[in-house]
Design an enzyme around this catalytic site. Structure first.
Site, PDB file in Angstrom:
ATOM      1  N   SER A  66      36.183  32.642  46.428  1.00 10.34           N
ATOM      2  CA  SER A  66      37.127  33.279  47.367  1.00 10.34           C
ATOM      3  C   SER A  66      36.455  34.122  48.438  1.00 10.34           C
ATOM      4  CB  SER A  66      38.124  34.139  46.602  1.00 10.34           C
ATOM      5  OG  SER A  66      39.002  33.316  45.877  1.00 10.34           O
ATOM      6  N   LYS A  69      37.094  32.861  51.849  1.00 13.84           N
ATOM      7  CA  LYS A  69      38.418  32.872  52.495  1.00 13.84           C
ATOM      8  C   LYS A  69      38.475  33.640  53.830  1.00 13.84           C
ATOM      9  CE  LYS A  69      40.955  32.302  48.082  1.00 13.84           C
ATOM     10  NZ  LYS A  69      41.640  33.059  47.028  1.00 13.84           N
ATOM     11  N   TYR A 192      39.217  22.659  50.444  1.00 14.47           N
ATOM     12  CA  TYR A 192      39.262  24.025  49.903  1.00 14.47           C
ATOM     13  C   TYR A 192      38.273  24.181  48.731  1.00 14.47           C
ATOM     14  CZ  TYR A 192      41.008  28.012  47.246  1.00 14.47           C
ATOM     15  OH  TYR A 192      41.091  29.185  46.535  1.00 14.47           O
ATOM     16  N   TYR A 244      43.380  41.573  46.129  1.00 18.10           N
ATOM     17  CA  TYR A 244      44.604  41.077  45.483  1.00 18.10           C
ATOM     18  C   TYR A 244      45.441  42.210  44.881  1.00 18.10           C
ATOM     19  CZ  TYR A 244      41.411  37.019  45.477  1.00 18.10           C
ATOM     20  OH  TYR A 244      40.522  36.053  45.809  1.00 18.10           O
ATOM     21  N   VAL A 262      35.528  34.584  42.184  1.00 16.53           N
ATOM     22  CA  VAL A 262      35.444  34.474  40.720  1.00 16.53           C
ATOM     23  C   VAL A 262      34.066  34.090  40.188  1.00 16.53           C
ATOM     24  CG1 VAL A 262      37.838  34.061  40.017  1.00 16.53           C
ATOM     25  CG2 VAL A 262      36.454  32.151  40.809  1.00 16.53           C
TER      26      VAL A 262
HETATM   27  O1  DON Z   1      41.008  28.636  43.963  1.00 12.86           O
HETATM   28  C1  DON Z   1      40.374  29.123  43.040  1.00 12.86           C
HETATM   29  O2  DON Z   1      40.929  29.428  42.002  1.00 12.86           O
HETATM   30  C2  DON Z   1      38.886  29.397  43.197  1.00 12.86           C
HETATM   31  N1  DON Z   1      38.223  28.321  43.839  1.00 12.86           N
HETATM   32  C3  DON Z   1      38.643  30.674  43.953  1.00 12.86           C
HETATM   33  C4  DON Z   1      39.335  31.856  43.321  1.00 12.86           C
HETATM   34  C5  DON Z   1      38.633  33.137  43.509  1.00 12.86           C
HETATM   35  O3  DON Z   1      37.460  33.207  43.764  1.00 12.86           O
HETATM   36  C6  DON Z   1      39.457  34.353  43.241  1.00 12.86           C
HETATM   37  N2  DON Z   1      38.763  35.564  43.550  1.00 12.86           N
HETATM   38  N3  DON Z   1      38.341  36.480  42.973  1.00 12.86           N
END
Ligand code: DON
Length: 313
Positions: A66, A69, A192, A244, A262
């Site tokens: 993320s 993003k 994505y 978030y 993550v």
């Molecule tokens: O879309 C997802 O779930 C992951 N590729 C990215 C989520 C993420 O990194 C959330 N952040 N902390």
């Protein structure tokens, strides 16, 4: 009052302080990320005049997740302008988890912001091109302009996420239902997942954050990556939405625009001063690296870094 040498000294102490920590868990919903080495830990800072400091596993490569993003949001703004982008994705925090589907279904019918998955998938769909490779290349070029070197994709992480992305697939279907994205759902999701699987190291992340701190000019090569207005737009959203459902607590305890991923990366921006990045794959239930949270909370307190501080200490 805060010079880079003082920050370096504090970051070195915080690195030593949190090195023994084993709090948190590797991300399990993307099986490949669960395999990350919990001992890896790195901190980097890059100032707007191009000075840098780093400690720990600073060259260790991990995927952006993320943290990608805000930067891809910037590309969408540069390509289409604010009006079109705002018609697809809003700028309000949700107070929900990054992968929540609730508000999209219940109320908004348009993603609340580009930091949560629904908004980020909608933003990826705005990166247009004749095929997936072309669209991905635009994103890879973007990260090259921020970091100063070419990036590759961790195909294992990409495939692992693609196989297990039931929630993101549900989100994409809802986005299609609400006319936010086009019919090529699988291609948009692939884009994505690829952007999330771009490999980077902690120094790259700090350089990318420093570019935002520097109003869109990359501080080492001095090339403009995006307009100052769009850099400011990104920082506003990182501040209100980047963490978030813990954005409020983060604003209260750290007070800087930030974005987590993550895989364990977390960046924060001290506007006009520097970008800082921490990597450690042990995350909490909100998807934030635990060591990184501790480092930023202590650092901001010691050096009074909150954007709301009076500067007097
Ligand atoms: O879309 C997802 O779930 C992951 N590729 C990215 C989520 C993420 O990194 C959330 N952040 N902390």
């Amino acid at each position: 009052m805060n010079n880079i040498e003082q920050i370096e000294k504090t970051l070195t102490e915080l690195y030593q302080k949190y090195l023994p920590s084993s709090e948190g868990h590797t991300a399990s919903y993307i099986p490949e990320l669960a395999k990350a080495d919990p001992k890896k830990f790195a901190i980097a800072a890059v100032t707007v005049d191009g000075k840098s400091f780093s400690i720990g596993d600073k060259e260790y490569l991990f995927t952006l997740q993320s943290v990608s993003k805000p930067f891809v949001y910037g590309l969408a703004l540069e390509t289409h302008g604010r009006e079109l982008v705002l018609s697809k994705v809003g700028v309000e925090p949700t107070g929900d988890a990054f992968n929540s589907i609730i508000e999209l279904e219940r109320q908004s019918h348009r993603p609340y912001n580009p930091m949560i998955n629904s908004g980020a998938i909608a933003i990826s769909s705005l990166i247009k091109g004749p095929n997936l490779n072309n669209r991905l290349q635009q994103i890879l070029n973007l990260f090259q302009s921020y970091s100063g070197h070419a990036h590759s994709i961790d195909e294992n992480v990409f495939n692992s996420e693609k196989k297990t992305a039931h929630r993101n697939r549900a989100i994409a279907n809802l986005l299609l239902h609400f006319d936010i994205i086009d019919h090529d759902i699988e291609e948009t999701l692939d884009l994505y997942f690829k952007q999330c699987s771009i490999l980077t190291d902690t120094v790259d992340l700090a350089t990318m954050a420093a570019t935002l701190a520097n109003g869109g000019i990359q501080p080492v090569h001095l090339n403009r990556v995006l307009s100052a207005d769009h850099a400011r737009d990104i920082l506003s959203l990182m501040f209100t939405c980047g963490m978030y459902d813990t954005a409020g607590e983060w604003a209260y305890t750290v007070g800087l625009p930030a974005k987590s991923g993550v895989s364990g990366g977390l960046i924060a921006v001290v506007p006009g001063v520097m970008g800082i990045a921490v990597y450690s794959p042990l995350i909490n239930d909100h998807g934030h690296s635990v060591r990184a949270l501790n480092v930023f909370r202590d650092l901001a307190k010691i050096h009074n870094l909150s954007v709301f501080s009076s500067g007097v200490r």
